[in-house]
Design a protein around this motif. Structure first.
Motif, PDB file in Angstrom:
ATOM      1  N   VAL A  93     -43.979 -11.262   1.941  1.00  0.00           N
ATOM      2  CA  VAL A  93     -45.083 -10.764   2.776  1.00  0.00           C
ATOM      3  C   VAL A  93     -46.402 -11.129   2.106  1.00  0.00           C
ATOM      4  O   VAL A  93     -46.670 -10.716   0.980  1.00  0.00           O
ATOM      5  N   ARG A  94     -47.207 -11.932   2.796  1.00  0.00           N
ATOM      6  CA  ARG A  94     -48.499 -12.327   2.225  1.00  0.00           C
ATOM      7  C   ARG A  94     -49.527 -11.224   2.426  1.00  0.00           C
ATOM      8  O   ARG A  94     -49.574 -10.587   3.485  1.00  0.00           O
ATOM      9  N   GLY A  95     -50.364 -11.023   1.436  1.00  0.00           N
ATOM     10  CA  GLY A  95     -51.455 -10.056   1.569  1.00  0.00           C
ATOM     11  C   GLY A  95     -50.941  -8.624   1.664  1.00  0.00           C
ATOM     12  O   GLY A  95     -49.957  -8.276   1.024  1.00  0.00           O
ATOM     13  N   HIS A  96     -51.613  -7.802   2.455  1.00  0.00           N
ATOM     14  CA  HIS A  96     -51.230  -6.396   2.663  1.00  0.00           C
ATOM     15  C   HIS A  96     -51.034  -5.658   1.337  1.00  0.00           C
ATOM     16  O   HIS A  96     -50.061  -4.905   1.163  1.00  0.00           O
ATOM     17  N   ARG A  97     -51.965  -5.896   0.427  1.00  0.00           N
ATOM     18  CA  ARG A  97     -51.807  -5.343  -0.927  1.00  0.00           C
ATOM     19  C   ARG A  97     -51.902  -3.821  -0.967  1.00  0.00           C
ATOM     20  O   ARG A  97     -51.223  -3.178  -1.770  1.00  0.00           O
ATOM     21  N   MET A  98     -52.733  -3.244  -0.111  1.00  0.00           N
ATOM     22  CA  MET A  98     -52.843  -1.777  -0.119  1.00  0.00           C
ATOM     23  C   MET A  98     -51.562  -1.122   0.368  1.00  0.00           C
ATOM     24  O   MET A  98     -51.143  -0.084  -0.150  1.00  0.00           O
ATOM     25  N   ASP A 232     -80.112 -10.285 -16.298  1.00  0.00           N
ATOM     26  CA  ASP A 232     -79.754  -9.683 -17.592  1.00  0.00           C
ATOM     27  C   ASP A 232     -78.663  -8.634 -17.387  1.00  0.00           C
ATOM     28  O   ASP A 232     -77.788  -8.454 -18.224  1.00  0.00           O
ATOM     29  N   THR A 233     -78.740  -7.938 -16.257  1.00  0.00           N
ATOM     30  CA  THR A 233     -77.773  -6.879 -15.945  1.00  0.00           C
ATOM     31  C   THR A 233     -76.402  -7.492 -15.654  1.00  0.00           C
ATOM     32  O   THR A 233     -76.312  -8.544 -15.018  1.00  0.00           O
ATOM     33  N   ALA A 234     -75.356  -6.810 -16.123  1.00  0.00           N
ATOM     34  CA  ALA A 234     -73.993  -7.279 -15.873  1.00  0.00           C
ATOM     35  C   ALA A 234     -73.646  -7.133 -14.399  1.00  0.00           C
ATOM     36  O   ALA A 234     -73.977  -6.127 -13.771  1.00  0.00           O
ATOM     37  N   ILE A 235     -72.949  -8.137 -13.853  1.00  0.00           N
ATOM     38  CA  ILE A 235     -72.336  -7.985 -12.534  1.00  0.00           C
ATOM     39  C   ILE A 235     -70.934  -7.425 -12.760  1.00  0.00           C
ATOM     40  O   ILE A 235     -70.247  -7.800 -13.723  1.00  0.00           O
ATOM     41  N   CYS A 236     -70.528  -6.513 -11.887  1.00  0.00           N
ATOM     42  CA  CYS A 236     -69.150  -6.013 -11.871  1.00  0.00           C
ATOM     43  C   CYS A 236     -68.546  -6.439 -10.546  1.00  0.00           C
ATOM     44  O   CYS A 236     -69.157  -6.244  -9.498  1.00  0.00           O
ATOM     45  N   LEU A 237     -67.370  -7.039 -10.565  1.00  0.00           N
ATOM     46  CA  LEU A 237     -66.716  -7.387  -9.301  1.00  0.00           C
ATOM     47  C   LEU A 237     -65.685  -6.326  -8.916  1.00  0.00           C
ATOM     48  O   LEU A 237     -64.950  -5.824  -9.756  1.00  0.00           O
ATOM     49  N   ASP A 238     -65.694  -6.000  -7.636  1.00  0.00           N
ATOM     50  CA  ASP A 238     -64.729  -5.065  -7.053  1.00  0.00           C
ATOM     51  C   ASP A 238     -63.936  -5.850  -5.996  1.00  0.00           C
ATOM     52  O   ASP A 238     -62.869  -6.402  -6.299  1.00  0.00           O
ATOM     53  N   GLU A 239     -64.491  -5.977  -4.781  1.00  0.00           N
ATOM     54  CA  GLU A 239     -63.793  -6.596  -3.659  1.00  0.00           C
ATOM     55  C   GLU A 239     -63.166  -7.963  -3.988  1.00  0.00           C
ATOM     56  O   GLU A 239     -62.068  -8.277  -3.519  1.00  0.00           O
ATOM     57  N   SER A 240     -63.868  -8.790  -4.766  1.00  0.00           N
ATOM     58  CA  SER A 240     -63.392 -10.166  -5.026  1.00  0.00           C
ATOM     59  C   SER A 240     -62.103 -10.237  -5.832  1.00  0.00           C
ATOM     60  O   SER A 240     -61.406 -11.250  -5.780  1.00  0.00           O
ATOM     61  N   ILE A 241     -61.811  -9.206  -6.613  1.00  0.00           N
ATOM     62  CA  ILE A 241     -60.677  -9.300  -7.537  1.00  0.00           C
ATOM     63  C   ILE A 241     -59.413  -8.749  -6.869  1.00  0.00           C
ATOM     64  O   ILE A 241     -59.218  -7.539  -6.756  1.00  0.00           O
ATOM     65  N   ARG A 242     -58.533  -9.662  -6.430  1.00  0.00           N
ATOM     66  CA  ARG A 242     -57.314  -9.256  -5.734  1.00  0.00           C
ATOM     67  C   ARG A 242     -56.092  -9.275  -6.643  1.00  0.00           C
ATOM     68  O   ARG A 242     -55.044  -8.747  -6.300  1.00  0.00           O
ATOM     69  N   ASN A 243     -56.217  -9.971  -7.770  1.00  0.00           N
ATOM     70  CA  ASN A 243     -55.057 -10.134  -8.653  1.00  0.00           C
ATOM     71  C   ASN A 243     -55.513 -10.697 -10.005  1.00  0.00           C
ATOM     72  O   ASN A 243     -56.704 -10.926 -10.211  1.00  0.00           O
ATOM     73  N   ASN A 260     -63.972  -3.877 -11.951  1.00  0.00           N
ATOM     74  CA  ASN A 260     -63.511  -2.624 -11.352  1.00  0.00           C
ATOM     75  C   ASN A 260     -62.065  -2.868 -10.916  1.00  0.00           C
ATOM     76  O   ASN A 260     -61.797  -3.815 -10.176  1.00  0.00           O
ATOM     77  N   ILE A 261     -61.145  -2.046 -11.398  1.00  0.00           N
ATOM     78  CA  ILE A 261     -59.742  -2.174 -10.977  1.00  0.00           C
ATOM     79  C   ILE A 261     -59.417  -1.054 -10.001  1.00  0.00           C
ATOM     80  O   ILE A 261     -59.640   0.123 -10.292  1.00  0.00           O
ATOM     81  N   LYS A 262     -58.924  -1.444  -8.840  1.00  0.00           N
ATOM     82  CA  LYS A 262     -58.399  -0.478  -7.879  1.00  0.00           C
ATOM     83  C   LYS A 262     -56.963  -0.860  -7.627  1.00  0.00           C
ATOM     84  O   LYS A 262     -56.667  -1.983  -7.212  1.00  0.00           O
ATOM     85  N   ASN A 263     -56.125   0.126  -7.864  1.00  0.00           N
ATOM     86  CA  ASN A 263     -54.714  -0.007  -7.599  1.00  0.00           C
ATOM     87  C   ASN A 263     -54.370  -0.629  -6.253  1.00  0.00           C
ATOM     88  O   ASN A 263     -53.576  -1.552  -6.163  1.00  0.00           O
ATOM     89  N   GLY A 264     -54.971  -0.101  -5.209  1.00  0.00           N
ATOM     90  CA  GLY A 264     -54.650  -0.550  -3.858  1.00  0.00           C
ATOM     91  C   GLY A 264     -55.133  -1.974  -3.623  1.00  0.00           C
ATOM     92  O   GLY A 264     -54.420  -2.787  -3.042  1.00  0.00           O
ATOM     93  N   ARG A 265     -56.343  -2.268  -4.097  1.00  0.00           N
ATOM     94  CA  ARG A 265     -56.934  -3.584  -3.855  1.00  0.00           C
ATOM     95  C   ARG A 265     -56.129  -4.708  -4.491  1.00  0.00           C
ATOM     96  O   ARG A 265     -56.099  -5.839  -3.980  1.00  0.00           O
ATOM     97  N   VAL A 266     -55.468  -4.445  -5.606  1.00  0.00           N
ATOM     98  CA  VAL A 266     -54.702  -5.497  -6.294  1.00  0.00           C
ATOM     99  C   VAL A 266     -53.201  -5.428  -5.986  1.00  0.00           C
ATOM    100  O   VAL A 266     -52.439  -6.262  -6.470  1.00  0.00           O
ATOM    101  N   GLU A 271     -49.803  -5.228 -10.858  1.00  0.00           N
ATOM    102  CA  GLU A 271     -50.921  -6.174 -10.875  1.00  0.00           C
ATOM    103  C   GLU A 271     -52.147  -5.529 -11.523  1.00  0.00           C
ATOM    104  O   GLU A 271     -52.921  -6.213 -12.199  1.00  0.00           O
ATOM    105  N   ALA A 272     -52.317  -4.229 -11.354  1.00  0.00           N
ATOM    106  CA  ALA A 272     -53.447  -3.536 -11.991  1.00  0.00           C
ATOM    107  C   ALA A 272     -53.346  -3.679 -13.512  1.00  0.00           C
ATOM    108  O   ALA A 272     -54.352  -3.941 -14.197  1.00  0.00           O
ATOM    109  N   ILE A 273     -52.134  -3.529 -14.037  1.00  0.00           N
ATOM    110  CA  ILE A 273     -51.932  -3.671 -15.480  1.00  0.00           C
ATOM    111  C   ILE A 273     -52.167  -5.122 -15.899  1.00  0.00           C
ATOM    112  O   ILE A 273     -52.777  -5.389 -16.939  1.00  0.00           O
ATOM    113  N   ALA A 274     -51.735  -6.065 -15.069  1.00  0.00           N
ATOM    114  CA  ALA A 274     -51.937  -7.490 -15.381  1.00  0.00           C
ATOM    115  C   ALA A 274     -53.429  -7.831 -15.422  1.00  0.00           C
ATOM    116  O   ALA A 274     -53.881  -8.572 -16.300  1.00  0.00           O
TER     117      ALA A 274
END
Ligand code: OSB
Ligand code: MG
Length: 373
Positions: A93-98, A232-243, A260-266, A271-274
């Protein structure tokens, strides 16, 4: 483990106050819970997909469909030994990570119970307490914004994240910084800006933010890397990081300095641990994001946040910030130092209020393994 049944439930829960981001306002949550029964134990998972496909392309309805038709039947006949087997079982099954994460996390929960250890320990966690921040939604007036922040600082939270969008950014940051010159602040744009806004985004540097979360497109690395060069400020990625591969690409391209790690998003704990490990090996700190979870998702986030490289305060906050009554017992509470204690008891460490869940349920479906298939 031998799975007897997987039960899907939709519950409805009103938030104690509306939560507004650059992509919309949430007032009432519709949440899919999964309950997996195996060998006399019950594992719980929560699907963090929203009511609309605005944060990600999944919704509770797509998650329900793909879980009932594909994921749950596959899982029920696979009898996985542990949660780490789930990505392989779901691979077709592709996608549907949540949707996948809700089931996988319930299997980890079951395994912790069967082994008689805390879920945090099973995941490899080492922290006894986790540092907590809050995410403050876009408010209708500056006055309300300041009083929300005042309330959360008084509660002890260690970091305030300001949801922002064009028209609700630098003036608001200025008002907040004037009032509180020294607190730890960050912002989250949920992809509200474009490259035309680059000079404007560079002016965010004036406010000593810990990070700017997902300023540009939800699927982008390249333009974030151009922006990061200017900031100068750090960027944090949320939505972009799927895996994990996304994390490697983002780190390699210098699209962000924090993840930012979200269990559902990855797609679940494996995958969150990875992602956590890949970031740790490269000196990139992570923190645990939130998705307006009930206590079930919240307890999974607490366990995940106990891993070593969760170095920054997460968006894992007290139940009462979102719910009049949470569906777990005890509720999640935050100390006056802005910390949550990681449960040392077996499993998630929070009981599930099944009677309350029954009352809140508007839809239910049970999936069993195909007998003699
Ligand atoms: O981008 O972090 C986000 C809530 C829903 C969808 C996306 C986000 C959020 C939050 C809330 O910021 C975090 C929380 O659950 O406290
Ligand atoms: Mg975010």
């Amino acid at each position: 483990m031998k799975i007897d049944a997987i039960v899907l439930r939709e519950i409805r829960m009103p938030l104690v106050q509306p939560f507004q981001t650059s992509f919309g306002t949430t007032t009432d949550r519709r949440i899919m819970l999964v309950e997996i029964k195996a060998e006399g134990f019950i594992g719980w998972g929560e699907c963090v997909a929203g009511e609309h496909p605005y944060f990600s392309d999944e919704t509770i309805d797509t998650a329900w469909l793909v879980t009932a038709q594909e994921l749950a039947p596959a899982l029920a006949s696979a009898d996985p030994e542990h949660g780490g087997k789930c990505p392989g079982i779901f691979r077709q099954v592709r996608g549907h990570r949540m949707a996948k994460a809700a089931l996988e996390n319930a299997i980890w929960d079951l395994e912790a119970q069967m082994r008689g250890i805390p879920l945090a320990e099973l995941l490899g966690g080492i922290r006894e307490v986790i540092p907590c921040g809050v995410s403050i939604g876009i408010q209708s007036t500056m006055e309300k914004q300041l009083s929300e922040i005042e309330k959360e600082l008084a509660a002890g939270y260690q970091r305030i994240k300001l949801k922002c969008k064009p028209g609700w950014d630098v003036k608001m940051f200025e008002a907040v910084r004037t009032r509180w010159p020294n607190i730890t602040l960050s912002c989250d744009a949920n992809s509200a800006y474009r490259m035309n806004d680059i000079e404007h985004l560079v002016s965010f540097d004036d406010f000593d933010l810990l990070m700017i979360e997902q300023p540009l497109w939800s699927d982008d690395f390249y333009f974030h890397s151009l922006l990061q060069k200017r900031l100068d400020t750090a960027i944090c990625l949320d939505e972009s990081i799927r895996n994990r591969r996304d994390a490697l690409a983002a780190i390699e391209m210098e699209s962000c300095r924090i993840i930012n790690i979200k269990n559902g998003r990855v797609g679940g704990f494996s995958e969150a641990i990875a992602v956590h490990n890949a970031a740790e090996e490269r000196g990139i700190p992570v923190w645990c994001g939130g998705m307006l979870e009930t206590g079930i998702g919240r307890s999974h986030n607490i366990a995940l946040s106990s891993l070593e490289n969760f170095l920054l305060p997460g968006d894992v906050s007290a139940s009462k910030r979102y719910w009049k009554e949470d569906i777990i017992e005890p509720e999640v509470t935050v100390s006056s130092k802005g910390e949550i204690t990681v449960p040392q008891s077996i499993g998630r460490g929070f009981g599930v209020r099944e009677d309350l869940i029954k009352q809140l349920t508007v839809r239910k479906e049970e999936i069993r393994a195909l007998a003699f298939a």
